[in-house]
Design a protein around this motif. Structure first.
Motif, PDB file in Angstrom:
ATOM      1  N   PRO B 126      22.139   6.267  -4.021  1.00 23.73           N
ATOM      2  CA  PRO B 126      21.737   6.941  -2.774  1.00 23.73           C
ATOM      3  C   PRO B 126      21.257   8.373  -2.977  1.00 23.73           C
ATOM      4  O   PRO B 126      20.577   8.908  -2.106  1.00 23.73           O
ATOM      5  CB  PRO B 126      23.021   6.929  -1.936  1.00 23.73           C
ATOM      6  N   VAL B 127      21.637   9.006  -4.106  1.00 24.03           N
ATOM      7  CA  VAL B 127      21.248  10.411  -4.268  1.00 24.03           C
ATOM      8  C   VAL B 127      20.143  10.579  -5.312  1.00 24.03           C
ATOM      9  O   VAL B 127      19.849  11.677  -5.748  1.00 24.03           O
ATOM     10  CB  VAL B 127      22.455  11.307  -4.645  1.00 24.03           C
ATOM     11  N   LEU B 128      19.517   9.463  -5.680  1.00 22.64           N
ATOM     12  CA  LEU B 128      18.460   9.510  -6.681  1.00 22.64           C
ATOM     13  C   LEU B 128      17.292  10.387  -6.233  1.00 22.64           C
ATOM     14  O   LEU B 128      16.553  10.921  -7.042  1.00 22.64           O
ATOM     15  CB  LEU B 128      17.963   8.083  -6.929  1.00 22.64           C
ATOM     16  N   ARG B 129      17.154  10.528  -4.919  1.00 16.21           N
ATOM     17  CA  ARG B 129      16.053  11.342  -4.408  1.00 16.21           C
ATOM     18  C   ARG B 129      16.332  12.832  -4.503  1.00 16.21           C
ATOM     19  O   ARG B 129      15.416  13.642  -4.418  1.00 16.21           O
ATOM     20  CB  ARG B 129      15.764  10.980  -2.947  1.00 16.21           C
ATOM     21  N   LEU B 130      17.611  13.169  -4.656  1.00 14.15           N
ATOM     22  CA  LEU B 130      17.945  14.588  -4.766  1.00 14.15           C
ATOM     23  C   LEU B 130      17.486  15.119  -6.117  1.00 14.15           C
ATOM     24  O   LEU B 130      17.455  14.413  -7.099  1.00 14.15           O
ATOM     25  CB  LEU B 130      19.456  14.792  -4.634  1.00 14.15           C
ATOM     26  N   ARG B 131      17.140  16.408  -6.117  1.00 15.43           N
ATOM     27  CA  ARG B 131      16.671  16.977  -7.371  1.00 15.43           C
ATOM     28  C   ARG B 131      17.578  18.097  -7.826  1.00 15.43           C
ATOM     29  O   ARG B 131      18.304  18.687  -7.039  1.00 15.43           O
ATOM     30  CB  ARG B 131      15.276  17.556  -7.180  1.00 15.43           C
ATOM     31  N   GLY B 132      17.485  18.418  -9.101  1.00 16.49           N
ATOM     32  CA  GLY B 132      18.112  19.598  -9.687  1.00 16.49           C
ATOM     33  C   GLY B 132      19.573  19.746  -9.339  1.00 16.49           C
ATOM     34  O   GLY B 132      20.373  18.833  -9.531  1.00 16.49           O
ATOM     35  N   ILE B 133      19.921  20.874  -8.774  1.00 19.54           N
ATOM     36  CA  ILE B 133      21.315  21.236  -8.561  1.00 19.54           C
ATOM     37  C   ILE B 133      21.975  20.317  -7.531  1.00 19.54           C
ATOM     38  O   ILE B 133      23.173  20.072  -7.589  1.00 19.54           O
ATOM     39  CB  ILE B 133      21.422  22.726  -8.152  1.00 19.54           C
ATOM     40  N   TYR B 134      21.195  19.744  -6.606  1.00 21.08           N
ATOM     41  CA  TYR B 134      21.786  18.883  -5.589  1.00 21.08           C
ATOM     42  C   TYR B 134      22.296  17.587  -6.222  1.00 21.08           C
ATOM     43  O   TYR B 134      23.393  17.133  -5.933  1.00 21.08           O
ATOM     44  CB  TYR B 134      20.771  18.591  -4.476  1.00 21.08           C
ATOM     45  N   PHE B 135      21.495  17.024  -7.092  1.00 19.11           N
ATOM     46  CA  PHE B 135      21.933  15.824  -7.819  1.00 19.11           C
ATOM     47  C   PHE B 135      23.141  16.176  -8.689  1.00 19.11           C
ATOM     48  O   PHE B 135      24.136  15.456  -8.713  1.00 19.11           O
ATOM     49  CB  PHE B 135      20.774  15.297  -8.676  1.00 19.11           C
ATOM     50  N   ALA B 136      23.057  17.306  -9.368  1.00 17.08           N
ATOM     51  CA  ALA B 136      24.139  17.735 -10.263  1.00 17.08           C
ATOM     52  C   ALA B 136      25.462  17.859  -9.505  1.00 17.08           C
ATOM     53  O   ALA B 136      26.496  17.405  -9.985  1.00 17.08           O
ATOM     54  CB  ALA B 136      23.782  19.060 -10.927  1.00 17.08           C
ATOM     55  N   MET B 137      25.408  18.460  -8.316  1.00 27.60           N
ATOM     56  CA  MET B 137      26.643  18.645  -7.544  1.00 27.60           C
ATOM     57  C   MET B 137      27.290  17.299  -7.218  1.00 27.60           C
ATOM     58  O   MET B 137      28.501  17.150  -7.309  1.00 27.60           O
ATOM     59  CB  MET B 137      26.342  19.383  -6.228  1.00 27.60           C
ATOM     60  N   VAL B 138      26.475  16.333  -6.840  1.00 27.57           N
ATOM     61  CA  VAL B 138      27.032  15.022  -6.487  1.00 27.57           C
ATOM     62  C   VAL B 138      27.703  14.383  -7.695  1.00 27.57           C
ATOM     63  O   VAL B 138      28.810  13.852  -7.604  1.00 27.57           O
ATOM     64  CB  VAL B 138      25.942  14.101  -5.909  1.00 27.57           C
ATOM     65  N   THR B 139      27.055  14.479  -8.872  1.00 29.06           N
ATOM     66  CA  THR B 139      27.656  13.879 -10.068  1.00 29.06           C
ATOM     67  C   THR B 139      28.954  14.579 -10.424  1.00 29.06           C
ATOM     68  O   THR B 139      29.857  13.978 -10.988  1.00 29.06           O
ATOM     69  CB  THR B 139      26.701  13.953 -11.281  1.00 29.06           C
ATOM     70  N   LEU B 140      29.044  15.864 -10.082  1.00 28.54           N
ATOM     71  CA  LEU B 140      30.277  16.612 -10.362  1.00 28.54           C
ATOM     72  C   LEU B 140      31.401  16.154  -9.430  1.00 28.54           C
ATOM     73  O   LEU B 140      32.553  16.016  -9.829  1.00 28.54           O
ATOM     74  CB  LEU B 140      30.020  18.107 -10.178  1.00 28.54           C
ATOM     75  N   ILE B 141      31.032  15.895  -8.187  1.00 27.67           N
ATOM     76  CA  ILE B 141      32.050  15.632  -7.164  1.00 27.67           C
ATOM     77  C   ILE B 141      32.607  14.204  -7.250  1.00 27.67           C
ATOM     78  O   ILE B 141      33.802  13.986  -7.078  1.00 27.67           O
ATOM     79  CB  ILE B 141      31.457  15.900  -5.758  1.00 27.67           C
TER      80      ILE B 141
END
Ligand SMILES: Nc1ncnc2c1ncn2[C@@H]1O[C@H](COP(=O)(O)OP(=O)(O)OP(=O)(O)O)[C@@H](O)[C@H]1O
Ligand SMILES: [Mg+2]
Lengths: 250, 334
Positions: B126-141
């Protein structure tokens, strides 16, 4: 010029916040035609292309290609049907050598489908395509990283990437802007050759002379509205067009 | 007087660029050396190290795999702060299959590699469309959330974890299996990234709209890259589950996310080889500094900063350049 048009744009509109970038634009395009789209700065030409190619979603209105409703399809699906475009602001892969830029469209499902899955060496095909648009074979420019190429080559690279997709309809967004007269003169024959091969072309241009010389038909946009549609000479006689271009023609 | 560094290809690089390479053993060695060296090192090292350093070597292989996993994602335009998600997913999959279904590690590890990859990919889809830091934050959380879920619902052993799992038949198998996987991932994915398929992934990183405009569905390709990367991480986790004979919440720890990034930074990104080299430097360094006690982190940090400042391109690119070219200072005319 009969039968169903290749491309039909019907009452297409797009607004960005308060700006009505494209306002109920309608036109038809038949196979083999070269249509010029002209208009002052900010008149909605690029937005119209973005709407047709799916990069921007329409507020209202429809786009039909070969009779099929493609309004707001995603860009890669539209390419697959046979529409390819160049960007006014060139979008090369800056970190890749020029010929590798062309390999990416050659890898697309569209090309795979057309050549039947077997495409021995894509590099060789890419180098041929680059030579076709004017990358001198012996000068090694094709092997240079795109970030070091001058504007003239980047524009040609855009064209090569669009042609690589073997499209039926090619949309060129200000391909000539930023190029010298000599460079333009060397690209015009490439476009004429594409026409002879039966391709349909839309050319967006600021340089009216070049468009008028090769376009079969011209449409004029002003403040997002289509104000004229017809053969070049006819369109330039139009009072509204004259008014739109007065003072903004440079 | 202004000077500039001039770099010239070594004669041997030029010669071995064409057919003459096959005429002399020196040229052949020059070409095959970079491939033979890691192979020989991985074959010999376990034999010459004592048990303690063998453990460290196993850890190097695990973090090397995680670093490769990170670099594959980064080359495909996805910056991740959550390699622990992949690692933990693989670890829990193999642990659960061992505990509930009593499958052999030789079945749970490959299955967990695929399952961990699939589940991680689906979670991030679902977050594949997010880029850069936004994608990174999700993977962290996400890994942090999973820890809380396991804690609260007490599934899969809850806070206790699952212990008493089957180990691999011998520690030699653990070691050589991990090293073989590391080399296979290194050479296999380097080859993949050099192919036209890899070119598309790199293109997405460079200019995603241009890839769309080439008629390619970027989300489909990103999902594939995500699966490949998370499967590599899941393998590492699955293997470690059977090494520790235990799986629990620590598998989602931040270490598994951060250390691989440090390895890529030190070794150099974009080549996968740099990622592995970074792991071979950082993991043993961290062990060697253990004697320093509390100051360990300080030295470790100082070392990282030194490398980032001195060799921002990474050690691997530095070595590659030295291997292929020699340098000299030349005057620049004004
Ligand atoms: N993404 C966007 N967000 C907001 N406004 C936009 C966006 N794209 C275009 N516009 C606005 O829409 C109008 C039409 O822009 P468009 O780029 O289509 O014009 P154009 O005819 O291509 O101009 P030019 O000749 O300068 O290329 C302009 O007023 C522009 O500022
Ligand atoms: Mg424009």
């Amino acid at each position: 010029m009969s039968g169903t048009p290749l491309l039909q744009v019907v009452e297409l509109s797009k607004s960005f916040g308060g700006v009505q970038a494209v306002n109920r634009v309608s036109f038809d395009l038949h196979k083999g035609e070269l249509l010029g789209i002209i208009g002052p700065n900010g008149s909605g030409k690029t937005t119209t292309v973005n709407l047709i190619t799916g990069f921007v979603k329409a507020t209202s209105g429809k786009v039909f290609y070969q009779g099929r409703d493609i309004t707001s399809w995603s860009p890669h699906k539209i390419v697959r049907l046979g529409i390819s475009r160049t960007f006014q602001m060139v979008k090369p892969f800056y970190q890749l050598p020029a010929f590798k830029n062309v390999i990416i469209p050659l890898y697309s499902p569209r090309v795979k489908g057309l050549v039947g899955g077997k495409y021995g060496d894509r590099s060789a095909v890419a180098l041929d395509l680059l030579e076709e648009v004017g990358f001198e074979r012996d000068a090694q420019v094709a092997y240079k990283v795109a970030s070091v190429l001058p504007q003239g080559y980047l524009k040609r690279l855009e064209l090569a990437k669009a042609i690589a997709l073997q499209p039926d309809l090619i949309i060129l967004d200000e391909l000539f802007s930023g190029l010298s007269l000599a460079e333009v003169a060397s690209i015009v024959p490439i476009i004429e050759k594409l026409l002879l091969e039966g391709k349909t072309i839309i050319m967006i241009e600021h340089r009216l002379k070049e468009v008028f010389r090769i376009a079969h038909r011209v449409i004029v946009l002003n403040y997002g509205r289509l104000i004229a549609d017809g053969p070049a000479e006819e369109v330039m006689e139009n009072e509204e067009v004259k008014k739109a271009y007065l003072g903004s023609e440079d | 007087m202004k000077k500039r560094k001039e770099r010239i290809d070594r004669g041997i690089k030029v010669r071995s660029g064409d057919i003459f390479a096959l005429c002399s053993w020196r040229e052949m060695l020059y070409l095959s050396g970079p491939r033979l060296f890691p192979l020989i090192a991985c074959a010999v090292l376990p034999l010459v190290l004592d048990t303690y350093w063998q453990r460290v070597l196993l850890s190097v292989a695990i973090f090397g795999l995680l670093a490769i996993s990170w670099d594959i994602l980064a080359q495909s335009s996805m910056v991740s702060l959550g390699q622990a998600l992949f690692f933990g997913m693989g670890a829990y999959c193999s642990g659960a299959m061992d505990h509930y279904w009593h499958l052999s590690p030789f079945i749970t590890i490959p299955l967990a590699t695929i399952m961990g990859g699939v589940i991680s990919t689906i979670l991030l889809l679902p977050v594949l469309r997010l880029r850069g830091i936004y994608f990174a934050m999700v993977t962290l959380i996400i890994p942090l959330m999973l820890v809380r879920i396991i804690e609260a619902t007490k599934i899969l052993g809850g806070t206790e974890g699952i212990s008493g799992l089957t180990s691999l038949p011998s520690h030699w198998i653990e070691l050589y299996l991990s090293l073989a996987a590391l080399l296979a991932a290194l050479f296999g994915f380097r080859r993949l990234m050099d192919s036209d398929y890899g070119l598309v992934l790199k293109g997405i990183n460079d200019n995603d709209r241009s890839v769309m405009n080439a008629g390619i569905n970027i989300y489909w390709f990103k999902a594939q890259a995500l699966f490949l990367s998370s499967a590599v991480g899941a393998f590492a986790g699955a293997l470690m589950t059977h090494v520790y004979m235990f799986v629990g919440m620590p598998v989602f720890a931040l270490d598994y996310s951060i250390l691989p990034i440090a390895a890529v930074v030190v070794g150099g990104g974009g080549s996968l080889a740099g990622a592995v080299l970074g792991a071979f430097i950082l993991v043993p360094l961290s062990e060697a500094l253990r004697a320093l006690g509390g100051l360990r982190i300080v030295f470790y940090g100082a070392f990282l900063v030194f490398f980032i400042v001195a060799l921002p391109e990474g050690i691997f690119h530095f070595i590659t350049r030295k291997y292929h070219q020699f340098e000299r200072w030349v005057e620049v005319e004004k």
